[in-house]
Design a protein around this motif. Sequence first.
Motif, PDB file in Angstrom:
ATOM      1  N   THR A 159       0.847  -1.188   0.000  1.00 57.88           N
ATOM      2  CA  THR A 159       0.000   0.000   0.000  1.00 57.88           C
ATOM      3  C   THR A 159       0.885   1.242   0.000  1.00 57.88           C
ATOM      4  O   THR A 159       2.102   1.159   0.202  1.00 57.88           O
ATOM      5  N   GLU A 160       0.269   2.391  -0.203  1.00 58.57           N
ATOM      6  CA  GLU A 160       1.033   3.638  -0.285  1.00 58.57           C
ATOM      7  C   GLU A 160       1.584   4.080   1.060  1.00 58.57           C
ATOM      8  O   GLU A 160       2.696   4.611   1.145  1.00 58.57           O
ATOM      9  N   ALA A 161       0.795   3.891   2.117  1.00 61.34           N
ATOM     10  CA  ALA A 161       1.190   4.486   3.399  1.00 61.34           C
ATOM     11  C   ALA A 161       0.631   3.679   4.562  1.00 61.34           C
ATOM     12  O   ALA A 161      -0.287   2.866   4.403  1.00 61.34           O
ATOM     13  N   ALA A 162       1.196   3.910   5.730  1.00 59.10           N
ATOM     14  CA  ALA A 162       0.729   3.277   6.963  1.00 59.10           C
ATOM     15  C   ALA A 162       0.845   4.273   8.112  1.00 59.10           C
ATOM     16  O   ALA A 162       1.674   5.187   8.072  1.00 59.10           O
ATOM     17  N   LEU A 163       0.008   4.081   9.107  1.00 56.51           N
ATOM     18  CA  LEU A 163       0.052   4.931  10.302  1.00 56.51           C
ATOM     19  C   LEU A 163      -0.093   4.045  11.528  1.00 56.51           C
ATOM     20  O   LEU A 163      -1.045   3.262  11.629  1.00 56.51           O
ATOM     21  N   ILE A 164       0.852   4.162  12.449  1.00 56.06           N
ATOM     22  CA  ILE A 164       0.888   3.312  13.634  1.00 56.06           C
ATOM     23  C   ILE A 164      -0.017   3.865  14.739  1.00 56.06           C
ATOM     24  O   ILE A 164      -0.046   5.073  15.003  1.00 56.06           O
ATOM     25  N   PHE A 165      -0.741   2.962  15.381  1.00 52.37           N
ATOM     26  CA  PHE A 165      -1.571   3.270  16.551  1.00 52.37           C
ATOM     27  C   PHE A 165      -1.093   2.410  17.726  1.00 52.37           C
ATOM     28  O   PHE A 165      -0.384   1.424  17.537  1.00 52.37           O
ATOM     29  N   GLY A 166      -1.531   2.764  18.909  1.00 55.13           N
ATOM     30  CA  GLY A 166      -1.091   2.063  20.108  1.00 55.13           C
ATOM     31  C   GLY A 166      -1.638   0.664  20.243  1.00 55.13           C
ATOM     32  O   GLY A 166      -1.051  -0.185  20.916  1.00 55.13           O
ATOM     33  N   SER A 167      -2.789   0.387  19.607  1.00 48.46           N
ATOM     34  CA  SER A 167      -3.407  -0.937  19.689  1.00 48.46           C
ATOM     35  C   SER A 167      -4.354  -1.117  18.513  1.00 48.46           C
ATOM     36  O   SER A 167      -4.742  -0.140  17.849  1.00 48.46           O
ATOM     37  N   GLY A 168      -4.756  -2.359  18.278  1.00 46.14           N
ATOM     38  CA  GLY A 168      -5.736  -2.633  17.247  1.00 46.14           C
ATOM     39  C   GLY A 168      -7.076  -1.991  17.562  1.00 46.14           C
ATOM     40  O   GLY A 168      -7.781  -1.518  16.663  1.00 46.14           O
ATOM     41  N   SER A 226      -1.926   7.448   0.655  1.00 49.03           N
ATOM     42  CA  SER A 226      -1.230   8.557   1.315  1.00 49.03           C
ATOM     43  C   SER A 226      -2.225   9.576   1.852  1.00 49.03           C
ATOM     44  O   SER A 226      -2.038  10.136   2.939  1.00 49.03           O
ATOM     45  N   ASN A 227      -3.299   9.805   1.095  1.00 50.35           N
ATOM     46  CA  ASN A 227      -4.310  10.750   1.559  1.00 50.35           C
ATOM     47  C   ASN A 227      -5.049  10.247   2.789  1.00 50.35           C
ATOM     48  O   ASN A 227      -5.418  11.037   3.668  1.00 50.35           O
ATOM     49  N   LEU A 228      -5.280   8.933   2.855  1.00 49.68           N
ATOM     50  CA  LEU A 228      -5.915   8.387   4.058  1.00 49.68           C
ATOM     51  C   LEU A 228      -5.025   8.623   5.270  1.00 49.68           C
ATOM     52  O   LEU A 228      -5.513   9.018   6.336  1.00 49.68           O
ATOM     53  N   ARG A 229      -3.728   8.396   5.126  1.00 47.00           N
ATOM     54  CA  ARG A 229      -2.800   8.644   6.243  1.00 47.00           C
ATOM     55  C   ARG A 229      -2.866  10.103   6.686  1.00 47.00           C
ATOM     56  O   ARG A 229      -2.956  10.402   7.885  1.00 47.00           O
ATOM     57  N   LYS A 230      -2.836  11.026   5.724  1.00 49.01           N
ATOM     58  CA  LYS A 230      -2.912  12.453   6.055  1.00 49.01           C
ATOM     59  C   LYS A 230      -4.225  12.777   6.759  1.00 49.01           C
ATOM     60  O   LYS A 230      -4.267  13.563   7.712  1.00 49.01           O
ATOM     61  N   TYR A 231      -5.304  12.156   6.279  1.00 43.38           N
ATOM     62  CA  TYR A 231      -6.616  12.415   6.863  1.00 43.38           C
ATOM     63  C   TYR A 231      -6.665  11.937   8.318  1.00 43.38           C
ATOM     64  O   TYR A 231      -7.169  12.639   9.205  1.00 43.38           O
ATOM     65  N   LEU A 232      -6.146  10.737   8.574  1.00 40.45           N
ATOM     66  CA  LEU A 232      -6.138  10.204   9.939  1.00 40.45           C
ATOM     67  C   LEU A 232      -5.308  11.095  10.866  1.00 40.45           C
ATOM     68  O   LEU A 232      -5.684  11.331  12.022  1.00 40.45           O
TER      69      LEU A 232
END
Length: 367
Positions: free
Chosen positions: A79-88, A231-237
Amino acid sequence: MKINDRIALELKSREENNSLRTLVLNNGIDFSSNDYLGLARLQHKLEEVPSGSGGSRLLSGNYKSIELLESEIAHHGKTEAALIFGSGYAANLGLFSCVCKRGDIILYDQLVHASIRDGIRLSNAVGYAFAHNDYDALEILLKKHRGQNIFVAIESVYSMDGDNPNVESIKKLKAQYDFNLIVDEAHSFGLIGPKGEGWTSHFELNNDVFAKVITFGKAMGCDGAAILGSSNLRKYLINFSRPFIYTTAPSPHKVALMQKQFNIIQSIEDRNWKANQLKTQFIANMKGCGTIITGDFGNIVGLIIGGNDRTRAVSDFLQKKKLVVKAILSPTVPKGSERLRICFHEYNTQNELELLIKNLKEALEIY
């Protein structure tokens, strides 16, 4: 009713239904945890890194190693991008609550994880459940809401039944209807695909997926999660996801551990998992001993016992034999489908499997 009285009454109701949850220390042969590959048992000597991030990612908590890991995860997941969160849980909450808006429609398999359901509640969208893996029911809803902005939420491996979606049905519906597919890959990431890319990559569905959620607390053997997409989804989040914006960033120490475990996941060459062989043997040996539910992919087997009392009694019997197998009771699962949730791991042995089968059959005869 006063709040303390209400709390006491609701706890008493759980006790009477034999569904009160308690914390226990597990001591025995593990047929319960999500540590499918045994990576949670590894001990790493980590380089000296700060113990904390110092703030949220948008303030003082962003740093090079977390962005590097996100880039590697995105490349791995095609995928284009990823964003890490603390948990699922935080990832699903953060995704559904901010991306889905008033006027949008969310169609979700009735067995999706509680975190997805809670994310739907926090959004202003309208959610409709469809019967588990019932694609005729899903199509009826897709037709009904045609022309609206629709999200469809499924899991690659369902956490309580262990079964999988039908790939061909998903592809067929995606070709006919305009919807945004979201896949929770918690129980397939690390296991499925040449390098553990997960279910969507294995079946070449990435171009059909709006977003997928992977977690690091299962096969990867640590904790945390990531949302993968454009990438846009990552920016949006980053701009609108409240669980991301208002949470202290994972520590560099935690991210260093994620990186090590992620490197191991990718480097495993022999993916002819022993756990799959144990799972197959278990199913063959337990025929006629209750309703067994599972799927072609994943390590989870559900053995439906029925009734909180009986299911808990069987689980307690196994615990006394030093076999850690958890009872999944209503209301976590629908009444009448109470079951043992059995997970197979790379570190489980043939002798342990035979011990499980022997004692489980004995328990079922007694109760």
